[in-house]
Design an enzyme around this catalytic site. Structure first.
Site, PDB file in Angstrom:
ATOM      1  N   ASP A  71      35.137  44.448  26.366  1.00  0.00           N
ATOM      2  CA  ASP A  71      36.440  44.161  26.922  1.00  0.00           C
ATOM      3  C   ASP A  71      35.930  43.190  28.607  1.00  0.00           C
ATOM      4  OD1 ASP A  71      38.402  42.625  28.593  1.00  0.00           O
ATOM      5  OD2 ASP A  71      39.972  44.256  28.926  1.00  0.00           O
ATOM      6  N   GLN A  82      37.176  40.035  32.796  1.00  0.00           N
ATOM      7  CA  GLN A  82      36.942  39.996  33.879  1.00  0.00           C
ATOM      8  C   GLN A  82      35.536  39.831  34.007  1.00  0.00           C
ATOM      9  OE1 GLN A  82      39.120  39.613  36.180  1.00  0.00           O
ATOM     10  NE2 GLN A  82      40.732  40.739  35.171  1.00  0.00           N
ATOM     11  N   LYS A 109      40.554  32.638  32.109  1.00  0.00           N
ATOM     12  CA  LYS A 109      40.072  33.135  33.005  1.00  0.00           C
ATOM     13  C   LYS A 109      38.663  32.456  33.402  1.00  0.00           C
ATOM     14  CE  LYS A 109      42.032  37.923  32.158  1.00  0.00           C
ATOM     15  NZ  LYS A 109      42.883  37.980  33.200  1.00  0.00           N
ATOM     16  N   HIS A 147      42.781  47.824  31.235  1.00  0.00           N
ATOM     17  CA  HIS A 147      43.591  47.310  31.201  1.00  0.00           C
ATOM     18  C   HIS A 147      45.026  47.676  30.069  1.00  0.00           C
ATOM     19  CE1 HIS A 147      46.122  43.509  30.267  1.00  0.00           C
ATOM     20  NE2 HIS A 147      45.741  42.557  31.327  1.00  0.00           N
ATOM     21  N   CYS A 204      48.942  45.326  35.287  1.00  0.00           N
ATOM     22  CA  CYS A 204      48.591  45.865  33.416  1.00  0.00           C
ATOM     23  C   CYS A 204      47.842  47.100  33.657  1.00  0.00           C
ATOM     24  CB  CYS A 204      48.109  44.926  32.860  1.00  0.00           C
ATOM     25  SG  CYS A 204      49.377  44.012  32.481  1.00  0.00           S
TER      26      CYS A 204
HETATM   27  N1  PMP Z   1      41.568  42.904  29.755  1.00  0.00           N
HETATM   28  C1  PMP Z   1      41.179  42.646  31.930  1.00  0.00           C
HETATM   29  C2  PMP Z   1      39.780  43.537  31.889  1.00  0.00           C
HETATM   30  C3  PMP Z   1      42.088  41.930  31.740  1.00  0.00           C
HETATM   31  O1  PMP Z   1      42.356  41.657  33.485  1.00  0.00           O
HETATM   32  C4  PMP Z   1      43.099  40.887  31.332  1.00  0.00           C
HETATM   33  C5  PMP Z   1      43.703  39.962  32.205  1.00  0.00           C
HETATM   34  N2  PMP Z   1      43.910  40.398  33.091  1.00  0.00           N
HETATM   35  C6  PMP Z   1      43.141  41.051  29.835  1.00  0.00           C
HETATM   36  C7  PMP Z   1      42.274  42.456  29.202  1.00  0.00           C
HETATM   37  C8  PMP Z   1      43.610  40.282  28.978  1.00  0.00           C
HETATM   38  O2  PMP Z   1      43.921  39.068  29.127  1.00  0.00           O
HETATM   39  P1  PMP Z   1      44.503  38.209  28.329  1.00  0.00           P
HETATM   40  O3  PMP Z   1      45.895  38.295  28.943  1.00  0.00           O
HETATM   41  O4  PMP Z   1      44.195  36.237  27.992  1.00  0.00           O
HETATM   42  O5  PMP Z   1      44.674  39.234  26.936  1.00  0.00           O
END
Ligand code: PMP
Length: 411
Positions: free
Chosen positions: A197, A200, A223, A120, A364
């Site tokens: 990270d 997910q 999430k 991401h 993203c």
């Molecule tokens: N890493 C991953 C794998 C994600 O899926 C996301 C959110 N889509 C993020 C980071 C970023 O999360 P946040 O928008 O809550 O900062």
């Protein structure tokens, strides 16, 4: 686990009062159960005071509430000490904190940070910036087209110059788990640290920092059904001790003189200013709901069946190009795909007209979609949670059939 029945939907006020909604975008943000909304309100009604800023009982109650959630998070991720859990605003901020504060401790000219092409942007741009600042190189690990990272790729890309390895535990586009432990072992073998990270994975899998070999781990409460605006960074204590704060100001100091200051211990050193105390308290309620009321085994069993059913129905359609592993068992809630010849934005808009919420775009993850050669750098993503049911999937499939009819009806 009967996916035709849904014992959970009634727990979620938005879903309970909107039967027309098939919510298939939980990977972006989950729905909140009533107990989380109640907790947020309870904080303001019964313990509202600025934590740490008073010696009166309300403030003490607010402070204790946050300490309890810190301990709860530590238990959830198998962290040895609750005080190595730092509250941030989200995963992005947590990863920025590591990239901005920890990188300068270890990264110099010619060094390397290794990430995967599946990251991401939140786990990619902070490393671009850190490498630029240090004169270091950002190295990418590329999986097979189904998301598999081979041992050979790991061995080739993680070497003596590597100082930091950072990877998603579960990809937000491919849906599959990455081999965090193997990456961590390779990182540790060359003296590098491993950043995970877990944005997910926390909502879907058991996450244990020890088993993963993580030195840092980040996730977002929203999430996992908590309120928006609360994130977590856990770090190895010795590394957190070494790091300077990213933000400075109130509550993160030990003492302040006219020209300099000294820092409070971890975690306060990294928590400048007033935090979203009600949000943190309600995050605790969300984690209790997830792990105790529903239970992670039930989550995995139900989501496994839902994903398997959804992938089978999608493959029957004959016009869906799947992104990620063909094996449903490798998907943790996320199914990305394209409808042949139709822009994902059109797909999402048409589905929306019948109440089916999916995400469409680059998710993203532009470098991943570019590397996969996905047209328009965009795809559709249906992401499932345990509060979905068979009906939600059927409605997705009916909607996609309608989309195909609109664009190819006269073929
Ligand atoms: N890493 C991953 C794998 C994600 O899926 C996301 C959110 N889509 C993020 C980071 C970023 O999360 P946040 O928008 O809550 O900062």
């Amino acid at each position: 686990m009967d996916i035709r029945k849904n014992p959970y939907r009634a727990d979620f006020p938005l879903l309970a009062s909107h039967p027309e909604i098939a919510f298939l975008d939980s990977a972006a943000t989950a729905q909140r159960p009533a107990c989380v909304l109640d907790a947020q309100r309870r904080f303001y009604e019964t313990m509202n005071a600025n934590p740490l800023r008073g010696l009166y009982s309300l403030s003490v109650a607010a402070t204790a509430a946050i300490a309890d959630v810190r301990a709860q998070v530590a238990t959830l991720i198998g962290a040895p000490g609750a005080r190595d859990v730092i509250f941030t605003r989200n995963t992005s901020e947590s990863l920025n904190l590591v990239a901005k504060s920890f990188s300068p401790c270890v990264l110099g000219p010619g060094d390397e940070v290794a990430i995967t092409i599946m990251e991401h942007h939140s786990n990619l741009i902070p490393w671009q910036e850190a490498c630029r600042a240090a004169g270091a190189r950002l190295v990418y690990l590329y999986p097979e087209k189904d998301g598999t990272l081979t041992d050979a790729e790991i061995a080739e890309k993680i070497g003596p110059r590597t100082k930091i390895v950072s990877a998603a535990h579960v990809s937000n586009v491919m849906g599959c788990e990455l081999p965090a432990r193997k990456l961590a072992d390779a990182a540790h073998a060359v003296g590098a640290v491993m950043v995970v990270d877990a944005a997910q994975s926390v909502p879907h899998l058991r996450v244990n920092v020890d088993e993963l070999g993580a030195d840092f781990l980040a996730f977002s409460g929203h999430k996992a059904m908590g309120p928006m605006g609360v994130g977590v960074l856990w770090g190895r204590h010795d590394l957190l001790e070494q790091m300077p704060p990213m933000l400075t100001g109130g509550e993160m100091i030990d003492s302040v003189r006219e020209q300099d200051a000294t820092w409070a211990p971890v975690p306060e050193k990294f928590e400048a200013g007033t935090q979203d105390a009600a949000g943190i308290y309600a995050t605790g309620a969300a984690l209790s709901y997830l792990t105790e009321t529903v239970g992670l085994d039930a989550v995995a069993a139900r989501e496994g069946e839902l994903v398997a059913y959804a992938m089978e129905r999608l493959s029957e359609l004959g016009f869906i190009d799947l992104i990620g592993p063909a094996d449903a068992a490798r998907h943790h809630g996320v199914i990305s795909f394209n409808v042949r010849g139709v822009h994902p934005h059109d797909v999402a808009s048409i589905l929306d007209a019948s109440g089916v919420c999916i995400r469409a775009g680059h998710h993203c993850a532009q470098p991943l979609l570019a590397w996969l050669g996905v047209e328009n750098l965009a795809c559709c993503r249906a992401s499932l949670a345990f509060y979905n049911d068979k009906n939600d999937v059927d409605r997705l499939v009916d909607g996609l059939t309608q989309v195909w009819g609109i664009f190819h009806g006269s073929d």
